[in-house]
Design a protein around this motif. Sequence first.
Motif, PDB file in Angstrom:
ATOM      1  N   ARG A   1     -38.361 -91.492  -5.986  1.00  0.00           N
ATOM      2  CA  ARG A   1     -38.996 -90.889  -4.820  1.00  0.00           C
ATOM      3  C   ARG A   1     -39.907 -91.846  -4.060  1.00  0.00           C
ATOM      4  NH1 ARG A   1     -41.981 -86.342  -8.276  1.00  0.00           N
ATOM      5  NH2 ARG A   1     -39.836 -86.263  -9.015  1.00  0.00           N
ATOM      6  N   TYR A   2     -40.342 -92.924  -4.699  1.00  0.00           N
ATOM      7  CA  TYR A   2     -41.232 -93.886  -4.024  1.00  0.00           C
ATOM      8  C   TYR A   2     -40.452 -95.090  -3.484  1.00  0.00           C
ATOM      9  CZ  TYR A   2     -44.164 -91.185  -7.224  1.00  0.00           C
ATOM     10  OH  TYR A   2     -44.739 -90.158  -7.937  1.00  0.00           O
ATOM     11  N   SER A   3     -39.501 -95.590  -4.274  1.00  0.00           N
ATOM     12  CA  SER A   3     -38.763 -96.799  -3.897  1.00  0.00           C
ATOM     13  C   SER A   3     -37.489 -96.505  -3.118  1.00  0.00           C
ATOM     14  CB  SER A   3     -38.382 -97.581  -5.156  1.00  0.00           C
ATOM     15  OG  SER A   3     -37.486 -96.828  -5.967  1.00  0.00           O
ATOM     16  N   HIS A   4     -36.965 -95.296  -3.235  1.00  0.00           N
ATOM     17  CA  HIS A   4     -35.709 -94.884  -2.597  1.00  0.00           C
ATOM     18  C   HIS A   4     -34.526 -95.749  -3.037  1.00  0.00           C
ATOM     19  CE1 HIS A   4     -38.234 -92.275  -0.264  1.00  0.00           C
ATOM     20  NE2 HIS A   4     -38.871 -93.281   0.278  1.00  0.00           N
ATOM     21  N   THR A   5     -34.547 -96.160  -4.299  1.00  0.00           N
ATOM     22  CA  THR A   5     -33.442 -96.946  -4.858  1.00  0.00           C
ATOM     23  C   THR A   5     -32.479 -96.053  -5.653  1.00  0.00           C
ATOM     24  OG1 THR A   5     -34.824 -97.491  -6.789  1.00  0.00           O
ATOM     25  CG2 THR A   5     -34.786 -99.090  -4.970  1.00  0.00           C
ATOM     26  N   ASP A   6     -32.389 -94.796  -5.264  1.00  0.00           N
ATOM     27  CA  ASP A   6     -31.596 -93.813  -6.004  1.00  0.00           C
ATOM     28  C   ASP A   6     -30.130 -94.199  -6.130  1.00  0.00           C
ATOM     29  OD1 ASP A   6     -33.580 -91.204  -6.054  1.00  0.00           O
ATOM     30  OD2 ASP A   6     -33.772 -92.351  -4.204  1.00  0.00           O
ATOM     31  N   LEU A   7     -29.570 -94.843  -5.108  1.00  0.00           N
ATOM     32  CA  LEU A   7     -28.143 -95.169  -5.147  1.00  0.00           C
ATOM     33  C   LEU A   7     -27.816 -96.169  -6.248  1.00  0.00           C
ATOM     34  CD1 LEU A   7     -27.370 -95.290  -1.336  1.00  0.00           C
ATOM     35  CD2 LEU A   7     -26.342 -93.718  -2.994  1.00  0.00           C
TER      36      LEU A   7
ATOM     37  N   TYR B   1     -21.911 -97.184   0.584  1.00  0.00           N
ATOM     38  CA  TYR B   1     -23.352 -97.397   0.721  1.00  0.00           C
ATOM     39  C   TYR B   1     -23.813 -98.760   0.197  1.00  0.00           C
ATOM     40  CZ  TYR B   1     -23.143 -92.495   1.797  1.00  0.00           C
ATOM     41  OH  TYR B   1     -22.824 -91.285   2.375  1.00  0.00           O
ATOM     42  N   ARG B   2     -22.832 -99.616  -0.113  1.00  0.00           N
ATOM     43  CA  ARG B   2     -23.211-100.981  -0.496  1.00  0.00           C
ATOM     44  C   ARG B   2     -23.756-101.706   0.734  1.00  0.00           C
ATOM     45  NH1 ARG B   2     -21.773-102.443  -5.539  1.00  0.00           N
ATOM     46  NH2 ARG B   2     -20.179-101.185  -6.595  1.00  0.00           N
ATOM     47  N   GLU B   3     -24.763-102.537   0.489  1.00  0.00           N
ATOM     48  CA  GLU B   3     -25.417-103.205   1.608  1.00  0.00           C
ATOM     49  C   GLU B   3     -25.673-104.672   1.281  1.00  0.00           C
ATOM     50  OE1 GLU B   3     -29.774-102.580   3.055  1.00  0.00           O
ATOM     51  OE2 GLU B   3     -28.538-101.142   4.165  1.00  0.00           O
ATOM     52  N   LYS B   4     -25.048-105.534   2.048  1.00  0.00           N
ATOM     53  CA  LYS B   4     -25.249-106.969   1.838  1.00  0.00           C
ATOM     54  C   LYS B   4     -26.687-107.329   2.195  1.00  0.00           C
ATOM     55  CE  LYS B   4     -20.479-108.471   2.672  1.00  0.00           C
ATOM     56  NZ  LYS B   4     -19.584-109.308   3.502  1.00  0.00           N
ATOM     57  N   GLY B   5     -27.250-108.189   1.384  1.00  0.00           N
ATOM     58  CA  GLY B   5     -28.620-108.611   1.642  1.00  0.00           C
ATOM     59  C   GLY B   5     -29.660-107.775   0.940  1.00  0.00           C
ATOM     60  N   SER B   6     -29.265-106.605   0.470  1.00  0.00           N
ATOM     61  CA  SER B   6     -30.196-105.776  -0.293  1.00  0.00           C
ATOM     62  C   SER B   6     -30.386-106.406  -1.670  1.00  0.00           C
ATOM     63  CB  SER B   6     -29.632-104.367  -0.450  1.00  0.00           C
ATOM     64  OG  SER B   6     -30.378-103.636  -1.392  1.00  0.00           O
ATOM     65  N   PRO B   7     -31.623-106.437  -2.194  1.00  0.00           N
ATOM     66  CA  PRO B   7     -31.856-107.061  -3.501  1.00  0.00           C
ATOM     67  C   PRO B   7     -31.121-106.372  -4.644  1.00  0.00           C
ATOM     68  CG  PRO B   7     -33.815-105.891  -2.742  1.00  0.00           C
ATOM     69  CD  PRO B   7     -32.873-105.961  -1.585  1.00  0.00           C
ATOM     70  N   ASP B   8     -30.778-105.093  -4.448  1.00  0.00           N
ATOM     71  CA  ASP B   8     -30.082-104.372  -5.509  1.00  0.00           C
ATOM     72  C   ASP B   8     -28.664-103.965  -5.128  1.00  0.00           C
ATOM     73  OD1 ASP B   8     -30.408-101.921  -3.931  1.00  0.00           O
ATOM     74  OD2 ASP B   8     -32.500-102.000  -4.568  1.00  0.00           O
ATOM     75  N   GLY B   9     -28.228-104.340  -3.910  1.00  0.00           N
ATOM     76  CA  GLY B   9     -26.839-104.132  -3.528  1.00  0.00           C
ATOM     77  C   GLY B   9     -26.527-102.820  -2.823  1.00  0.00           C
ATOM     78  N   PHE B  10     -27.510-101.933  -2.682  1.00  0.00           N
ATOM     79  CA  PHE B  10     -27.255-100.643  -2.051  1.00  0.00           C
ATOM     80  C   PHE B  10     -28.282-100.336  -0.970  1.00  0.00           C
ATOM     81  CE2 PHE B  10     -24.770-100.071  -5.883  1.00  0.00           C
ATOM     82  CZ  PHE B  10     -23.681 -99.316  -5.445  1.00  0.00           C
ATOM     83  N   ALA B  11     -27.890 -99.474  -0.055  1.00  0.00           N
ATOM     84  CA  ALA B  11     -28.803 -99.038   1.002  1.00  0.00           C
ATOM     85  C   ALA B  11     -29.934 -98.203   0.415  1.00  0.00           C
ATOM     86  CB  ALA B  11     -28.032 -98.204   2.028  1.00  0.00           C
ATOM     87  N   ALA B  12     -31.068 -98.199   1.087  1.00  0.00           N
ATOM     88  CA  ALA B  12     -32.185 -97.348   0.676  1.00  0.00           C
ATOM     89  C   ALA B  12     -31.788 -95.892   0.892  1.00  0.00           C
ATOM     90  CB  ALA B  12     -33.431 -97.675   1.480  1.00  0.00           C
ATOM     91  N   TYR B  13     -32.146 -95.046  -0.057  1.00  0.00           N
ATOM     92  CA  TYR B  13     -31.653 -93.672  -0.008  1.00  0.00           C
ATOM     93  C   TYR B  13     -32.289 -92.845   1.099  1.00  0.00           C
ATOM     94  CZ  TYR B  13     -29.288 -89.586  -1.893  1.00  0.00           C
ATOM     95  OH  TYR B  13     -28.455 -88.499  -2.054  1.00  0.00           O
ATOM     96  N   ASP B  14     -33.448 -93.247   1.570  1.00  0.00           N
ATOM     97  CA  ASP B  14     -34.060 -92.503   2.669  1.00  0.00           C
ATOM     98  C   ASP B  14     -33.351 -92.746   3.999  1.00  0.00           C
ATOM     99  OD1 ASP B  14     -34.968 -95.107   2.782  1.00  0.00           O
ATOM    100  OD2 ASP B  14     -37.039 -94.590   3.246  1.00  0.00           O
ATOM    101  N   THR B  15     -32.352 -93.644   4.003  1.00  0.00           N
ATOM    102  CA  THR B  15     -31.528 -93.850   5.196  1.00  0.00           C
ATOM    103  C   THR B  15     -30.246 -93.010   5.154  1.00  0.00           C
ATOM    104  OG1 THR B  15     -30.261 -95.721   4.282  1.00  0.00           O
ATOM    105  CG2 THR B  15     -32.374 -96.226   5.355  1.00  0.00           C
TER     106      THR B  15
END
Length: 379
Positions: free
Chosen positions: A284-290, A336-350
């Motif tokens: 809920r804080y980082s939005h790294t749910d994906l 929902y994969r995102e290049k350049g993201s440190p963990d490989g996925f889009a932020a879930y709040d998007t």
Amino acid sequence: MRAVHHLRGAAAAAALTLLAVSGCAEKDGGGGSGAIQVTASDSACKVSRTEFPAGHVKLAVENKGSKVTEVYIYAPGDRIVTERENIGPGTKADITAEVKAGSYEIACKPGMKGDGIRQKVTATGQGSAKPQDPRLDRSVAEYRKYVQAQADETLPKAEKFAAAVKAGDIEGAKKTYAVSRVGWERTEPVAESFGDIDPKVDVREDGLEQGQTWTGWHRLEKALWTDKKIGAAEKKLADQLITDLKDWQKRVGTAEINATSMANGAKELLDEVATGKVTGEEERYSHTDLVDFHANVEGAHKSYELLRPVAAERDPALAAELDKQFKALFTLLDKYREKGSPDGFAAYDTVGKDDRKELSDAVNALAEPLSKLAAAVAS
């Protein structure tokens, strides 16, 4: 995280004497004549028998109340052995289990809150030993290797995250946070086999028991994204996280893992993805749910992949449906994969409301046939 019911993680491996296979009520419409009837209401939890022979036992649950309920089976010391969540008013559910001799409690939780309304039950005798298919023994052995590999690979990633926290490097810690969790999330189908590790490393704030100190990833997540500061307490928590993860790493070899717990845990985890990850409650804080979402599906798929030879032989249509639904969910997540993201996925709040609904539908489409996997391998 194994939902907010973190006491499940407190079950010591030696206490996991009831291995459950959960599924929706099917052919017999609620358990048949041999089942123990569990009738839940808003004020009662009635069981048709409080003593029964050890061995294969079926609970036929019916919720006659006005609230959504849960049914738990507790071993001594309030150790959660198995549970079935989200049993709606007017609905039924079956839980088929292999029970060893001993004392238990069956609890109904109207509104899915509190300690529940409980009934003491006893399994007597030795039970009947059913010959184990050697292929399932091999599946369990291979799965244990997989879990061990995930634990081994998690440690250096978690140590990098902890090092950033201890250095006061907020941005560095943020970049390594989600990646440090992937191995743990992949092994969540059997998280309850690791004793009290789950509530130490992965509990959310709303899952804390009274008097419990909040430790683990999510406590640090809040510090990084909400509090936006790292103090002495957070640095100490980073050390504690590594200590607990090393403990987890050591426990894998002796954890209670079997074919039905692999299958049943995968189903329970998909249910929790639907109620936690898809809603955005987990991160809920980082939005790294994906990141968690994808790792959970990978872990559930690994369980299925290893059990598939037996499942496909005993229920070919089920295996075909599971193949289809796993593929569909992985394909959807790849969007929902995102290049350049440190963990490989889009932020879930998007991720918008309609897209979250699509993800939820895909999870539910997989969870329904997955609920039948344990019964297939146990037949």
